[in-house]
Design a protein around this motif. Structure first.
Motif, PDB file in Angstrom:
ATOM      1  N   LEU A   1      33.264 -47.557  42.271  1.00  0.00           N
ATOM      2  CA  LEU A   1      33.186 -47.028  40.914  1.00  0.00           C
ATOM      3  C   LEU A   1      33.040 -48.150  39.895  1.00  0.00           C
ATOM      4  CD1 LEU A   1      33.247 -44.486  39.206  1.00  0.00           C
ATOM      5  CD2 LEU A   1      35.715 -44.714  39.049  1.00  0.00           C
ATOM      6  N   ALA A   2      33.754 -49.261  40.125  1.00  0.00           N
ATOM      7  CA  ALA A   2      33.633 -50.398  39.217  1.00  0.00           C
ATOM      8  C   ALA A   2      32.195 -50.920  39.191  1.00  0.00           C
ATOM      9  CB  ALA A   2      34.597 -51.506  39.636  1.00  0.00           C
ATOM     10  N   SER A   3      31.525 -50.896  40.345  1.00  0.00           N
ATOM     11  CA  SER A   3      30.128 -51.343  40.399  1.00  0.00           C
ATOM     12  C   SER A   3      29.244 -50.432  39.565  1.00  0.00           C
ATOM     13  CB  SER A   3      29.638 -51.364  41.849  1.00  0.00           C
ATOM     14  OG  SER A   3      30.360 -52.288  42.611  1.00  0.00           O
ATOM     15  N   MET A   4      29.429 -49.129  39.759  1.00  0.00           N
ATOM     16  CA  MET A   4      28.655 -48.161  38.986  1.00  0.00           C
ATOM     17  C   MET A   4      28.819 -48.397  37.486  1.00  0.00           C
ATOM     18  SD  MET A   4      28.973 -44.356  40.555  1.00  0.00           S
ATOM     19  CE  MET A   4      27.788 -43.698  41.722  1.00  0.00           C
ATOM     20  N   ILE A   5      30.071 -48.442  37.058  1.00  0.00           N
ATOM     21  CA  ILE A   5      30.370 -48.543  35.636  1.00  0.00           C
ATOM     22  C   ILE A   5      30.023 -49.927  35.099  1.00  0.00           C
ATOM     23  CG2 ILE A   5      32.251 -48.534  33.950  1.00  0.00           C
ATOM     24  CD1 ILE A   5      31.367 -45.792  34.859  1.00  0.00           C
TER      25      ILE A   5
ATOM     26  N   PHE B   1      15.150 -26.608  47.212  1.00  0.00           N
ATOM     27  CA  PHE B   1      13.987 -27.506  47.251  1.00  0.00           C
ATOM     28  C   PHE B   1      13.966 -28.418  48.479  1.00  0.00           C
ATOM     29  CE2 PHE B   1      15.270 -27.131  42.669  1.00  0.00           C
ATOM     30  CZ  PHE B   1      14.359 -26.131  42.349  1.00  0.00           C
ATOM     31  N   GLY B   2      14.908 -28.230  49.382  1.00  0.00           N
ATOM     32  CA  GLY B   2      14.929 -29.028  50.602  1.00  0.00           C
ATOM     33  C   GLY B   2      15.243 -30.490  50.389  1.00  0.00           C
ATOM     34  N   LEU B   3      15.832 -30.837  49.241  1.00  0.00           N
ATOM     35  CA  LEU B   3      16.141 -32.243  48.964  1.00  0.00           C
ATOM     36  C   LEU B   3      17.318 -32.741  49.803  1.00  0.00           C
ATOM     37  CD1 LEU B   3      15.740 -32.260  45.076  1.00  0.00           C
ATOM     38  CD2 LEU B   3      14.097 -32.977  46.810  1.00  0.00           C
ATOM     39  N   VAL B   4      18.174 -31.826  50.228  1.00  0.00           N
ATOM     40  CA  VAL B   4      19.293 -32.182  51.097  1.00  0.00           C
ATOM     41  C   VAL B   4      19.153 -31.370  52.374  1.00  0.00           C
ATOM     42  CG1 VAL B   4      21.804 -32.157  51.373  1.00  0.00           C
ATOM     43  CG2 VAL B   4      20.804 -32.731  49.156  1.00  0.00           C
ATOM     44  N   SER B   5      19.007 -32.053  53.481  1.00  0.00           N
ATOM     45  CA  SER B   5      18.749 -31.357  54.745  1.00  0.00           C
ATOM     46  C   SER B   5      19.973 -30.641  55.284  1.00  0.00           C
ATOM     47  CB  SER B   5      18.248 -32.357  55.795  1.00  0.00           C
ATOM     48  OG  SER B   5      19.213 -33.373  56.023  1.00  0.00           O
ATOM     49  N   ASP B   6      21.155 -31.030  54.827  1.00  0.00           N
ATOM     50  CA  ASP B   6      22.380 -30.487  55.400  1.00  0.00           C
ATOM     51  C   ASP B   6      23.358 -30.129  54.276  1.00  0.00           C
ATOM     52  OD1 ASP B   6      23.988 -29.693  57.448  1.00  0.00           O
ATOM     53  OD2 ASP B   6      24.809 -31.670  57.859  1.00  0.00           O
ATOM     54  N   PRO B   7      23.157 -28.999  53.580  1.00  0.00           N
ATOM     55  CA  PRO B   7      24.011 -28.648  52.439  1.00  0.00           C
ATOM     56  C   PRO B   7      25.468 -28.448  52.838  1.00  0.00           C
ATOM     57  CG  PRO B   7      22.031 -27.285  52.510  1.00  0.00           C
ATOM     58  CD  PRO B   7      22.111 -27.992  53.828  1.00  0.00           C
ATOM     59  N   HIS B   8      26.364 -28.834  51.938  1.00  0.00           N
ATOM     60  CA  HIS B   8      27.800 -28.684  52.159  1.00  0.00           C
ATOM     61  C   HIS B   8      28.479 -28.384  50.826  1.00  0.00           C
ATOM     62  CE1 HIS B   8      26.907 -31.064  55.862  1.00  0.00           C
ATOM     63  NE2 HIS B   8      27.799 -30.239  56.361  1.00  0.00           N
ATOM     64  N   PRO B   9      29.734 -27.920  50.869  1.00  0.00           N
ATOM     65  CA  PRO B   9      30.477 -27.761  49.620  1.00  0.00           C
ATOM     66  C   PRO B   9      30.563 -29.083  48.863  1.00  0.00           C
ATOM     67  CG  PRO B   9      31.620 -26.658  51.425  1.00  0.00           C
ATOM     68  CD  PRO B   9      30.500 -27.428  52.040  1.00  0.00           C
ATOM     69  N   ILE B  10      30.715 -28.986  47.573  1.00  0.00           N
ATOM     70  CA  ILE B  10      30.816 -30.172  46.732  1.00  0.00           C
ATOM     71  C   ILE B  10      32.135 -30.888  47.020  1.00  0.00           C
ATOM     72  CG2 ILE B  10      30.801 -31.008  44.361  1.00  0.00           C
ATOM     73  CD1 ILE B  10      28.185 -29.684  45.359  1.00  0.00           C
ATOM     74  N   VAL B  11      32.086 -32.216  47.087  1.00  0.00           N
ATOM     75  CA  VAL B  11      33.281 -33.015  47.368  1.00  0.00           C
ATOM     76  C   VAL B  11      34.370 -32.692  46.340  1.00  0.00           C
ATOM     77  CG1 VAL B  11      34.195 -35.350  47.613  1.00  0.00           C
ATOM     78  CG2 VAL B  11      31.866 -34.832  48.354  1.00  0.00           C
ATOM     79  N   SER B  12      35.577 -32.448  46.812  1.00  0.00           N
ATOM     80  CA  SER B  12      36.645 -31.906  45.967  1.00  0.00           C
ATOM     81  C   SER B  12      36.942 -32.734  44.729  1.00  0.00           C
ATOM     82  CB  SER B  12      37.934 -31.765  46.794  1.00  0.00           C
ATOM     83  OG  SER B  12      37.769 -30.843  47.833  1.00  0.00           O
ATOM     84  N   PHE B  13      36.962 -34.059  44.878  1.00  0.00           N
ATOM     85  CA  PHE B  13      37.341 -34.879  43.734  1.00  0.00           C
ATOM     86  C   PHE B  13      36.167 -35.194  42.816  1.00  0.00           C
ATOM     87  CE2 PHE B  13      36.665 -37.832  47.306  1.00  0.00           C
ATOM     88  CZ  PHE B  13      35.735 -38.698  46.774  1.00  0.00           C
ATOM     89  N   LEU B  14      34.941 -34.721  43.152  1.00  0.00           N
ATOM     90  CA  LEU B  14      33.787 -35.024  42.313  1.00  0.00           C
ATOM     91  C   LEU B  14      33.886 -34.395  40.920  1.00  0.00           C
ATOM     92  CD1 LEU B  14      30.131 -35.365  43.363  1.00  0.00           C
ATOM     93  CD2 LEU B  14      30.664 -33.962  41.385  1.00  0.00           C
ATOM     94  N   PRO B  15      34.288 -33.113  40.767  1.00  0.00           N
ATOM     95  CA  PRO B  15      34.314 -32.533  39.420  1.00  0.00           C
ATOM     96  C   PRO B  15      35.158 -33.319  38.431  1.00  0.00           C
ATOM     97  CG  PRO B  15      34.477 -30.797  41.050  1.00  0.00           C
ATOM     98  CD  PRO B  15      34.579 -32.081  41.803  1.00  0.00           C
ATOM     99  N   ILE B  16      36.363 -33.703  38.829  1.00  0.00           N
ATOM    100  CA  ILE B  16      37.228 -34.393  37.863  1.00  0.00           C
ATOM    101  C   ILE B  16      36.736 -35.812  37.612  1.00  0.00           C
ATOM    102  CG2 ILE B  16      38.929 -35.329  39.502  1.00  0.00           C
ATOM    103  CD1 ILE B  16      41.050 -34.288  37.422  1.00  0.00           C
ATOM    104  N   MET B  17      36.185 -36.468  38.649  1.00  0.00           N
ATOM    105  CA  MET B  17      35.601 -37.785  38.450  1.00  0.00           C
ATOM    106  C   MET B  17      34.375 -37.692  37.533  1.00  0.00           C
ATOM    107  SD  MET B  17      37.208 -40.219  40.004  1.00  0.00           S
ATOM    108  CE  MET B  17      35.912 -41.434  39.961  1.00  0.00           C
ATOM    109  N   LEU B  18      33.573 -36.682  37.761  1.00  0.00           N
ATOM    110  CA  LEU B  18      32.352 -36.492  36.973  1.00  0.00           C
ATOM    111  C   LEU B  18      32.688 -36.256  35.512  1.00  0.00           C
ATOM    112  CD1 LEU B  18      29.258 -36.213  37.221  1.00  0.00           C
ATOM    113  CD2 LEU B  18      29.605 -33.763  37.546  1.00  0.00           C
ATOM    114  N   ILE B  19      33.691 -35.427  35.271  1.00  0.00           N
ATOM    115  CA  ILE B  19      34.096 -35.141  33.893  1.00  0.00           C
ATOM    116  C   ILE B  19      34.532 -36.429  33.199  1.00  0.00           C
ATOM    117  CG2 ILE B  19      35.884 -34.026  32.503  1.00  0.00           C
ATOM    118  CD1 ILE B  19      35.730 -31.686  34.528  1.00  0.00           C
ATOM    119  N   GLY B  20      35.361 -37.220  33.891  1.00  0.00           N
ATOM    120  CA  GLY B  20      35.852 -38.453  33.289  1.00  0.00           C
ATOM    121  C   GLY B  20      34.742 -39.437  32.972  1.00  0.00           C
ATOM    122  N   LEU B  21      33.851 -39.640  33.929  1.00  0.00           N
ATOM    123  CA  LEU B  21      32.788 -40.629  33.751  1.00  0.00           C
ATOM    124  C   LEU B  21      31.767 -40.191  32.715  1.00  0.00           C
ATOM    125  CD1 LEU B  21      32.229 -41.658  37.466  1.00  0.00           C
ATOM    126  CD2 LEU B  21      33.128 -43.095  35.655  1.00  0.00           C
TER     127      LEU B  21
END
Length: 767
Positions: free
Chosen positions: A269-273, A613-633
């Motif tokens: 995350l530090a790299s991203m930011i 659109f076939g962009l992800v060959s293997d769909p899965h539920p969204i990673v649990s901690f992504l929503p709160i991380m996404l909101i913060g960032l």
């Protein structure tokens, strides 16, 4: 504040050969110290106060040692063995191949030999599960827990499970050599025609994402800055500040590992930011410096003005990011706290290098900064009012039809948000691993042989201490019947009694996998029955296992989103009132963020969960901690763009323009910088979609589209439209609040007075 930054900017420009060596010493010193004292990072995704902990406590009391398998850093391994097509594992040659595998395992030092390994075919035979008659409830009750798929209707005896204990204490201690040995030991069975795959932590390869993504992001950022500046050398300056800022932040994080345990995702995350913000803030300051060169008497004065004006905006933009990231600690989850603090540290260094290192670099490069010029690129300076730029043209269009542009922006984001209604959360499990990995293939084999639910067995730990001995058998029978009655339950194994008879264990196998919402609802059903059983028999029990833990984590993270948003948004709202001296501007900025977030969730669900659109060959539920991380960032970044763009509009308004003209002129001056900054952010985040890790890919995508929606639709369409429609009301502030708020002078009015005063003093001294 602008006056202090103005003076420091001039000082750093003038004393460049002092500031630059200081930064070099600091960077080298931090790096050297980190290399000496840093310790390996340890990933611990455990969370306190989960309902599944109750089952763990009962296990520890009545079945000592059993709960260790559910610890995050536990070393586990299960060999999933499949017979060749058309054959069975009970065939003599296949059974002999499994025996050979066990002999090889018994020769490994990393295997715990305290208990002998049993051939799953022999284990099934001892349970009486290989008899010709496979019908009846008695057979099903006896053989549900067999390590051989004897209950399968179509391909019986074709898949077996071999659980292997290891001597390695923690998951972090597993080396690549250990993984290779654990996999290669099964070659003896593979050579005999069996398919053998491994699940469990012994086969999981986890590396902190990064490296290639950062290089790609920087490469794209460099091209964007060439277009923005129209010169090559100037485009290198933000790259240099990004490297220094990220390097210093990473070194501090690594030094911190000598004191406390820090998860590896902290540096991700530090790299991203760090990269994105360092480049963005440097871009903002350099762009202002380029403009000030045309009006300031000296380059030193231009550097002071650039740091005083753009630098003030950078300070407050950085503060909103830091608030949003530090706010992740209120969730009370260790790894999120560290990730947030790591990102906040990177943001702080991004601000610091923009205010200190940047003016020194401007001074060092001097007249060579904006050379060589690139023909036909950035021909017109957006700070020059004598030219009409594309940004100004679009601003004029918004000013002519603000209701139309506002409506169009809201409709677009609203439509994109619709798929978010189907949001399903989950943690990356074996089913989310790459399809060619042994862990994923083990999951598929196990599903084929034992059903999908066998990958997420529910462990029901029962405490019978308060249950009269005469009622215990009846109570356990009632509990088992209750569990078996659920539609989403496949079968139940047990009970297994503790030595003193005060505890019992059931294994409940769902029909569906750990991340399926139906299975998570099953966990809630099983727990809800405790009140009745406790009242009738005095029974207490808990439910744990992969599925239960996943469900608990989802609930905790979802429950944390609202309080997190309230705390962070409130703090940022107060900060932005101070910046803009307005109530409605921060309010509309926050409401616009909600729109961009909804659209981001919708797009992420559409691509990663539903596989559009076939962009992800293997769909899965969204990673649990992504929503709160996404909101913060994204909240922090959104407020960045709000500050970058709207401060220029406020500056024009304060200097006497009408609200409509202020919007157009501020848009004209700030559009190119915000566009370049957003493209850089999107590029950096998009590059993380190249990682193998599903969490990194989905987060990179969500951050990229989040920045796109917020920068290009909310900040550059919806907010200017609202400011035009609101007119002077947009800049309204109650008189009593205006009196008590300190003046941060983000529009640089005091700076102008200071600059003019110093110029007069210089002229007087010259006479």
């Amino acid at each position: 504040m602008s006056v202090y930054l103005y003076r420091f900017g001039k000082l750093a420009y003038r004393r460049k050969w002092v500031v630059l060596p200081i930064w070099l010493i600091v960077l080298v010193g931090l790096g050297a110290l980190a290399s000496v004292v840093s310790q390996p990072m340890e990933d611990d995704f455990t969370m306190p106060d989960l309902p599944s902990e109750r089952a763990t406590e009962i296990m520890d009391e009545h079945f000592p040692g059993m709960s260790a398998q559910f610890e995050f850093d536990a070393v586990t391994g299960t060999y999933v063995i499949a017979a060749p097509e058309g054959e069975q594992l009970t065939d003599p040659e296949n059974k002999q191949a499994i025996d050979a595998l066990i002999r090889e395992l018994n020769g490994l030092d990393i295997v715990d030999h305290s208990a002998p390994l049993a051939n799953p075919v022999d284990a099934a035979a001892e349970m009486g599960c290989l008899t010709p008659d496979r019908g009846g409830q008695e057979f099903t009750a006896r053989c549900s827990g067999a390590p051989l798929n004897v209950l399968a209707d179509q391909r019986p005896d074709t898949v077996a499970l071999l659980d292997v204990p290891f001597t390695i204490e923690k998951w972090e201690d597993i080396t690549q050599a250990d993984r290779d040995v654990a996999y290669d030991v099964a070659d003896v069975a593979r050579d005999a025609g069996l398919q053998v795959e491994i699940s469990g932590s012994i086969a999981m390869e986890q590396e902190a994402p990064g490296g290639t993504a950062e290089l790609i992001g920087m490469g794209v950022a460099f091209l964007v800055m060439i277009i923005a500046f129209g010169a090559i050398i100037a485009s290198f300056v933000p790259i240099v500040t990004a490297i220094v800022g990220l390097g210093a932040a990473t070194a501090v994080i690594m030094i911190g590992t000598s004191v406390i345990e820090i998860p590896s995702f902290t540096t991700f995350l530090a790299s991203m930011i760090g990269i994105a913000l360092s480049i963005d803030y440097a871009l903002f300051v350099v762009s202002r410096f380029k403009h000030e060169l045309h009006s300031a008497p000296t380059p030193e004065e231009a550097a002071g003005r650039a740091v005083g004006t753009a630098g003030t905006a950078v300070v407050f933009a950085g503060m909103t990011v830091i608030i949003a990231l530090c706010g992740l600690s209120v969730v009370g989850i260790g790894f999120l706290t560290f990730m947030g603090l790591g990102g906040a540290l990177a943001a702080a260094f991004a601000v610091l290098v923009a205010l200190t290192l940047m003016p020194a670099l401007l001074g060092a490069l001097g007249r060579f900064l904006f050379k060589p010029k690139i023909p036909f690129v950035a021909k017109h300076d957006p700070e020059d009012d004598s030219y009409v730029t594309n940004g100004q043209r679009f601003a004029r269009f918004i000013a002519k039809a603000p209701a139309l542009t506002l409506t169009a922006g809201v409709i677009v984001l609203g439509v994109l948000a619709i798929p978010a209604l189907n949001l399903s959360l989950g943690l990356p499990g074996d089913e989310s691993m790459p399809e060619d990995s042994t862990v994923r293939q083990a999951y598929e084999l196990r599903t084929e042989g034992f059903g999908e639910g066998s990958n997420g067995v529910l462990m029901v730990a029962v405490d019978l201490s308060d249950t009269p001995e005469g009622l215990r058998e009846r109570a356990l029978g009632d509990l088992r019947s209750e569990l078996e009655s659920y539609d989403a339950m496949d079968y139940v194994v047990g009970p297994r009694m503790s030595e003193n008879g005060d505890g019992a264990m059931f294994q409940a196998v769902p029909l569906y996998g750990p991340n399926n919402q139906v299975t998570k609802d099953l966990v809630s059903e099983a727990r809800d029955a405790e009140e009745r059983l406790a009242a009738e028999y005095g029974v207490a029990y808990g439910v744990t296992g992969t599925t239960a833990i996943y469900a608990d984590i989802d609930d905790k993270l979802l429950g944390s989103i609202v309080p997190y948003m309230v705390i962070v948004a409130s703090a940022a709202f107060l900060l932005l009132i101070l910046v803009f001296r307005s109530i409605l501007v921060p309010l509309t900025g926050a409401l616009g963020f909600l729109l961009s977030m909804a659209a981001t969730f919708g797009a992420t669900v559409l691509i990663f969960q539903e596989g559009a659109f076939g962009l992800v060959s293997d769909p899965h539920p969204i990673v649990s901690f992504l929503p709160i991380m996404l909101i913060g960032l994204v909240f922090g970044l959104a407020m960045d763009y709000q500050v970058f763009l709207v401060t220029r509009m406020r500056e024009e308004y304060v200097h006497g323009r009408s609200p409509r003209d202020a919007m157009m002129h501020g848009y004209h001056h700030g559009a190119r910088v915000v566009t370049a900054a957003a493209i850089i952010m999107i590029s950096v985040f998009s590059a993380f979609m190249l990682e193998d890790d599903i969490a990194a890919r989905s987060m990179g995508f969500a951050l990229a589209v989040g920045v796109f929606f917020d920068a290009f639709i909310v900040r550059m369409v919806i907010i200017p439209s609202l400011l035009t429609l609101l007119g002077r009301w947009a800049w309204w502030l109650p008189a009593w609040l205006d009196r008590i708020l300190p003046s941060v002078d983000i529009e640089g009015e005091k700076l102008r007075q200071t600059s003019e005063s110093e110029e007069r003093e210089l002229v007087g001294a010259g006479r």
